[in-house]
Motif scaffolding. Structure first.
Motif, short mmCIF file in Angstrom:
data_model
loop_
_atom_site.label_atom_id
_atom_site.label_comp_id
_atom_site.label_asym_id
_atom_site.label_seq_id
_atom_site.Cartn_x
_atom_site.Cartn_y
_atom_site.Cartn_z
N PRO A 101 106.07 41.59 13.83
CA PRO A 101 106.14 42.84 13.07
C PRO A 101 105.48 44.00 13.81
CG PRO A 101 105.45 41.01 11.68
CD PRO A 101 105.44 40.50 13.08
N LEU A 102 106.16 45.13 13.82
CA LEU A 102 105.66 46.33 14.49
C LEU A 102 105.39 47.41 13.46
CD1 LEU A 102 108.15 46.48 17.51
CD2 LEU A 102 105.86 45.49 17.49
N PRO A 103 104.47 48.32 13.73
CA PRO A 103 104.21 49.41 12.78
C PRO A 103 105.38 50.39 12.75
CG PRO A 103 102.95 49.74 14.78
CD PRO A 103 103.56 48.38 14.89
N LEU A 104 105.45 51.18 11.70
CA LEU A 104 106.49 52.18 11.56
C LEU A 104 106.44 53.14 12.75
CD1 LEU A 104 108.71 53.26 9.67
CD2 LEU A 104 106.99 54.78 8.67
N GLY A 105 107.58 53.31 13.41
CA GLY A 105 107.65 54.19 14.57
C GLY A 105 107.67 53.45 15.89
N ALA A 106 107.28 52.17 15.89
CA ALA A 106 107.36 51.35 17.10
C ALA A 106 108.70 50.62 17.12
CB ALA A 106 106.20 50.36 17.16
N VAL A 107 109.35 50.58 18.28
CA VAL A 107 110.69 50.01 18.40
C VAL A 107 110.67 48.87 19.40
CG1 VAL A 107 113.09 50.49 19.00
CG2 VAL A 107 111.73 52.24 17.83
N TYR A 168 103.50 52.39 21.74
CA TYR A 168 103.01 53.01 20.51
C TYR A 168 101.52 53.29 20.68
CZ TYR A 168 102.14 53.53 15.44
OH TYR A 168 101.79 54.00 14.21
N GLY A 169 101.08 54.47 20.26
CA GLY A 169 99.67 54.80 20.30
C GLY A 169 99.22 55.33 21.65
N HIS A 170 97.89 55.46 21.80
CA HIS A 170 97.31 56.04 23.01
C HIS A 170 96.07 55.25 23.44
CE1 HIS A 170 99.47 59.35 21.03
NE2 HIS A 170 99.58 59.90 22.21
N PHE A 171 95.86 55.19 24.76
CA PHE A 171 94.59 54.68 25.27
C PHE A 171 94.18 55.50 26.50
CE2 PHE A 171 97.48 51.97 27.88
CZ PHE A 171 96.91 52.14 29.15
N HIS A 172 92.89 55.49 26.77
CA HIS A 172 92.34 56.13 27.96
C HIS A 172 91.55 55.07 28.72
CE1 HIS A 172 90.54 59.02 30.66
NE2 HIS A 172 91.13 60.04 30.03
N PHE A 178 97.02 57.70 28.34
CA PHE A 178 98.37 57.15 28.31
C PHE A 178 98.85 57.12 26.86
CE2 PHE A 178 96.39 55.52 32.09
CZ PHE A 178 97.40 55.54 33.06
N GLY A 179 100.11 57.55 26.65
CA GLY A 179 100.69 57.58 25.32
C GLY A 179 102.07 56.98 25.30
N PRO A 180 102.79 57.08 24.18
CA PRO A 180 104.11 56.47 24.06
C PRO A 180 105.05 56.90 25.19
CG PRO A 180 103.35 57.28 21.94
CD PRO A 180 102.38 57.79 22.96
N HIS A 192 89.17 49.19 35.63
CA HIS A 192 89.22 50.09 34.48
C HIS A 192 88.96 49.34 33.18
CE1 HIS A 192 93.85 49.38 33.82
NE2 HIS A 192 93.22 48.27 34.12
N GLN A 193 88.86 50.13 32.09
CA GLN A 193 88.64 49.60 30.76
C GLN A 193 89.45 50.43 29.77
OE1 GLN A 193 84.64 49.86 29.03
NE2 GLN A 193 84.94 47.82 28.15
N PRO A 194 90.67 49.99 29.42
CA PRO A 194 91.48 50.76 28.46
C PRO A 194 90.82 50.80 27.08
CG PRO A 194 92.83 49.19 29.71
CD PRO A 194 91.40 48.85 29.99
N VAL A 195 90.64 52.02 26.57
CA VAL A 195 90.04 52.24 25.25
C VAL A 195 91.06 52.94 24.37
CG1 VAL A 195 88.16 53.32 23.97
CG2 VAL A 195 87.75 52.45 26.29
N VAL A 196 91.41 52.32 23.23
CA VAL A 196 92.39 52.91 22.32
C VAL A 196 91.76 54.09 21.60
CG1 VAL A 196 93.83 52.48 20.28
CG2 VAL A 196 93.60 50.73 22.05
N GLN A 197 92.51 55.18 21.52
CA GLN A 197 91.98 56.40 20.94
C GLN A 197 91.95 56.31 19.42
OE1 GLN A 197 90.98 59.00 23.47
NE2 GLN A 197 91.06 56.89 24.20
N ASP A 198 91.03 57.08 18.81
CA ASP A 198 90.95 57.12 17.36
C ASP A 198 92.24 57.68 16.77
OD1 ASP A 198 88.39 56.12 17.42
OD2 ASP A 198 87.44 58.10 17.47
N GLY A 199 92.56 57.26 15.57
CA GLY A 199 93.74 57.78 14.90
C GLY A 199 94.86 56.77 14.76
N GLY A 200 94.77 55.62 15.43
CA GLY A 200 95.82 54.62 15.29
C GLY A 200 95.73 53.56 16.35
N GLU A 201 96.39 52.43 16.11
CA GLU A 201 96.39 51.34 17.07
C GLU A 201 97.32 51.64 18.24
OE1 GLU A 201 97.85 47.84 15.13
OE2 GLU A 201 99.42 48.94 14.10
N CYS A 202 97.29 50.77 19.23
CA CYS A 202 98.11 50.94 20.42
C CYS A 202 98.82 49.61 20.71
CB CYS A 202 97.24 51.35 21.61
SG CYS A 202 98.16 51.66 23.14
N ILE A 203 100.11 49.71 21.03
CA ILE A 203 100.89 48.52 21.39
C ILE A 203 101.50 48.75 22.77
CG2 ILE A 203 102.86 47.06 20.79
CD1 ILE A 203 102.40 47.75 17.90
#
Length: 228
Positions: A101-107, A168-172, A178-180, A192-203
């Motif tokens: 299952p993916l969140p709404l907006g992820a394809v 889906y989502g963003h990380f730095h 990096f974003g969708p 490096h160390q990918p950190v997901v940004q506040d506001g939503g998960e990242c896939i």
């Protein structure tokens, strides 16, 4: 849905390898997923393929051996007959896709239409992963990562090459945001160390050639369990 604004793309060298069908299957699936989202890279691949055709046309013809035709016919005669291709009404079923299952907006990427995937599995607090099974290529190390807002992967480098496509989502990761639609290639030169940004998960969809080299013991242990 509007197309994402993409800032990070595969290199021309990688796109050329893709166009020439020279990539391992895992890397090819990740690049193909990027091409679904990125019109600019699709145009670039078309141009590289056209350039390859021009260069091939400009090559001087290679002389054939006198027995070339006979040798070709002999090889054709040794080919085992294949079963007939079923017609549309009786076409054999494709291997079913089973995206988690993916969140709404992820394809689910079209490039993975013939692949299957496991359910989401626990990797750590706020982190889950899913193994992508590639038909006829059990050696392909392809997986999905789903990481919650504010969570991060342990710091690591790479014993090989890691290709990542953000779905889906963003990380730095300390280098860039990096974003969708964005694509990333990391190798032994990247720590490096990918950190997901506040506001939503990242896939993300990732293919790893080799292993990730995590800094901490627990992270190395968990990475070994899932094949990272």
């Amino acid at each position: 849905m509007d197309a994402p604004e993409i800032h990070h793309h595969p290199s021309d060298e990688l796109l050329l390898s893709y166009a020439a069908v020279g990539l391992p299957i895992g890397a090819r699936l990740v690049v193909a997923t990027h091409l679904e989202l990125c019109a600019a890279c699709r145009q670039r691949v078309a141009a590289l393929r056209a350039l390859g055709g021009v260069l091939l046309d400009e090559q001087p013809p290679a002389p054939l051996r006198e027995d070339a035709l006979a040798r070709a016919l002999e090889r054709i005669a040794r080919i085992e007959p294949q079963p007939p291709v079923p017609t549309l009404g009786e076409r054999a079923p494709r291997q079913p896709s089973a995206p988690p299952p993916l969140p709404l907006g992820a394809v689910w990427p079209r490039a993975l239409a013939d692949c299957s995937a496991t359910r989401w599995r626990w990797l750590g607090p706020g982190m889950r992963w899913s193994r992508v099974n590639v038909p006829d290529a059990p050696e392909a190390n392809v997986f999905l990562l789903r990481i919650g807002a504010g969570k991060y992967l342990p710091r690591h480098t790479h014993r090989g090459t890691e290709l990542t496509q953000i779905l889906y989502g963003h990380f730095h990761d300390g280098r860039a945001l990096f974003g969708p639609g964005d694509f990333d290639l990391a190798d032994a030169d990247v720590h490096h160390q990918p950190v997901v940004q506040d506001g939503g998960e990242c896939i993300c969809l990732a293919s790893v050639d080799g292993r990730l080299a995590f800094d901490g013991f627990i992270a190395r242990w968990l990475g070994g369990l899932v094949g990272m």
